[in-house]
Design an enzyme around this catalytic site. Structure first.
Site, PDB file in Angstrom:
ATOM      1  N   LYS A 242       0.728  -1.214   0.009  1.00  0.00           N
ATOM      2  CA  LYS A 242       0.027  -0.087   0.079  1.00  0.00           C
ATOM      3  C   LYS A 242       1.084   1.223   0.010  1.00  0.00           C
ATOM      4  O   LYS A 242       0.595   2.230  -0.765  1.00  0.00           O
ATOM      5  CB  LYS A 242      -1.074  -0.140   1.171  1.00  0.00           C
TER       6      LYS A 242
ATOM      7  N   GLN B 286      -5.262  -2.080   9.269  1.00  0.00           N
ATOM      8  CA  GLN B 286      -5.105  -3.351   8.534  1.00  0.00           C
ATOM      9  C   GLN B 286      -5.883  -4.298   9.447  1.00  0.00           C
ATOM     10  O   GLN B 286      -5.624  -4.752  10.402  1.00  0.00           O
ATOM     11  CB  GLN B 286      -3.589  -3.784   8.258  1.00  0.00           C
TER      12      GLN B 286
ATOM     13  N   ASP C 103     -11.558   2.321   3.290  1.00  0.00           N
ATOM     14  CA  ASP C 103     -11.952   0.892   3.035  1.00  0.00           C
ATOM     15  C   ASP C 103     -13.321   0.267   2.895  1.00  0.00           C
ATOM     16  O   ASP C 103     -13.860  -0.436   2.490  1.00  0.00           O
ATOM     17  CB  ASP C 103     -11.470  -0.043   4.386  1.00  0.00           C
TER      18      ASP C 103
END
Ligand code: NDP
Length: 288
Positions: free
Chosen positions: A53, A97, A120
């Site tokens: 990322k 995460q 997200d």
């Protein structure tokens, strides 16, 4: 023999487009999109994803910040960092995460992220937006799959779509997106009776289970579009999807490989969502 959908190539096109748009945006507003990624613990796969990322951010010209916290970090400490990032004007996207260590409530952490920075798409506000057909952010993996399907020129309206897997991250949002594009959608899971009978109905079959090569040729209709989300590490160290690639490719019209299918799209769409977040926030500031 199926046409192999090249996720690496399509993801590169998306990243290229995002990079160009980010550059134009920066010239107009002086704003550089910023993404903060929080990693708790030392899970090797998560470390790889976080590294990718950061690399993708550098490639498209975004600011990226990583918070690598030890596995025993308290929930309070993480909430404190999220609070600061919510107020930080240089940060437009915040990603935690997953999975988190067991002592931390994932729901509580996700709910603490400002939903306008939830790139997200897991915050309850964004999930609600997706259900009602008006999403602010779409979760990256399902958004990436929709992009793969549309850029390949595959028609969705009126098709029979079957999604195997009902997670909040992949299965459920995937089914909603296909429904929004007018497919007739069935969701399967571990309690589905006679899975092969259901998957054989699919014109578009999405496998998001996490079981290596469980979708066999006898579970697939001739000419189906098969999208393999699974990422499974085999004993020999190789990666495998949820689909038995060779035998299913002989029957399908289109298929995604693992690696090189859905995976690269997830990160490309994270970049797209971060740019969208920066635009939304900048739009509000500039019109004040
Ligand atoms: P989860 O473990 O959260 O969900 C798996 C789903 O599969 C569950 O709904 C489960 O059913 C269902 N399932 C399990 N066994 C069976 C079975 N025998 N028959 C039918 N359904 C079954 O996984 P995720 O959705 O998070 O991920 C799925 C896969 O996708 C994993 O391999 C993961 O690594 C990969 N992945 C890849 C990404 C990418 O970018 N390429 C991103 C995210 C995930 P039930 O609900 O009943 O338990």
């Amino acid at each position: 023999m199926a046409i192999i959908i090249d996720g690496n190539k399509i993801a590169q096109e998306v990243r290229h487009q995002v990079s160009k748009e980010a550059n134009d945006f920066k010239e107009k507003t002086g704003i550089v999109p910023g993404l903060a990624v929080i990693l708790v613990g030392e899970d090797p796969a998560s470390q790889v994803y976080v590294g990718r990322k950061a690399k993708a951010c550098a490639e498209v010209g975004f600011l990226s910040r990583e918070y690598k916290l030890s596995a025993d970090t308290s929930e309070g400490e993480i909430l404190n960092i999220i609070g600061k990032l919510n107020r930080d004007q240089a940060i437009h996207g915040i990603l935690v995460q997953l999975p988190l260590p067991k002592h931390i409530s994932t729901d509580k952490i996700i709910a603490a992220i400002d939903h306008k920075k939830d790139v997200d798409g897991f915050h309850p506000c964004n999930v609600g937006g997706l259900v009602s057909g008006n999403p602010l952010f779409i979760p990256c993996t399902p958004r990436g799959i929709m992009e793969l399907i549309s850029r390949t020129g595959i028609e969705i309206a009126g098709k029979e779509a079957v999604v195997v897997g009902r997670s909040n991250i992949v299965g459920k949002p995937m089914a909603l997106l296909l429904l929004e594009k007018h497919a007739t959608v069935t969701i399967c899971h571990s309690r589905t009776k006679d899975l092969p009978a259901v998957t054989r109905r699919a014109d578009i079959l999405i496998a998001a289970v996490g079981k290596p090569q469980m979708i066999k040729a006898n579970m697939v209709k001739d000419g189906a579009v098969v999208i393999d989300v699974g990422v499974n590490r085999l004993e020999n160290g190789k990666l495998a999807g949820d689909v038995a690639f060779e035998e299913v490719a002989a029957k399908a019209s289109y298929i995604t490989p693992v690696p090189g299918g859905v995976g690269p799209m997830t990160i490309a769409m994270l970049m797209r969502n971060t740019l969208d977040a920066a635009r939304n926030i900048a739009g509000k500031i500039l019109t004040k």
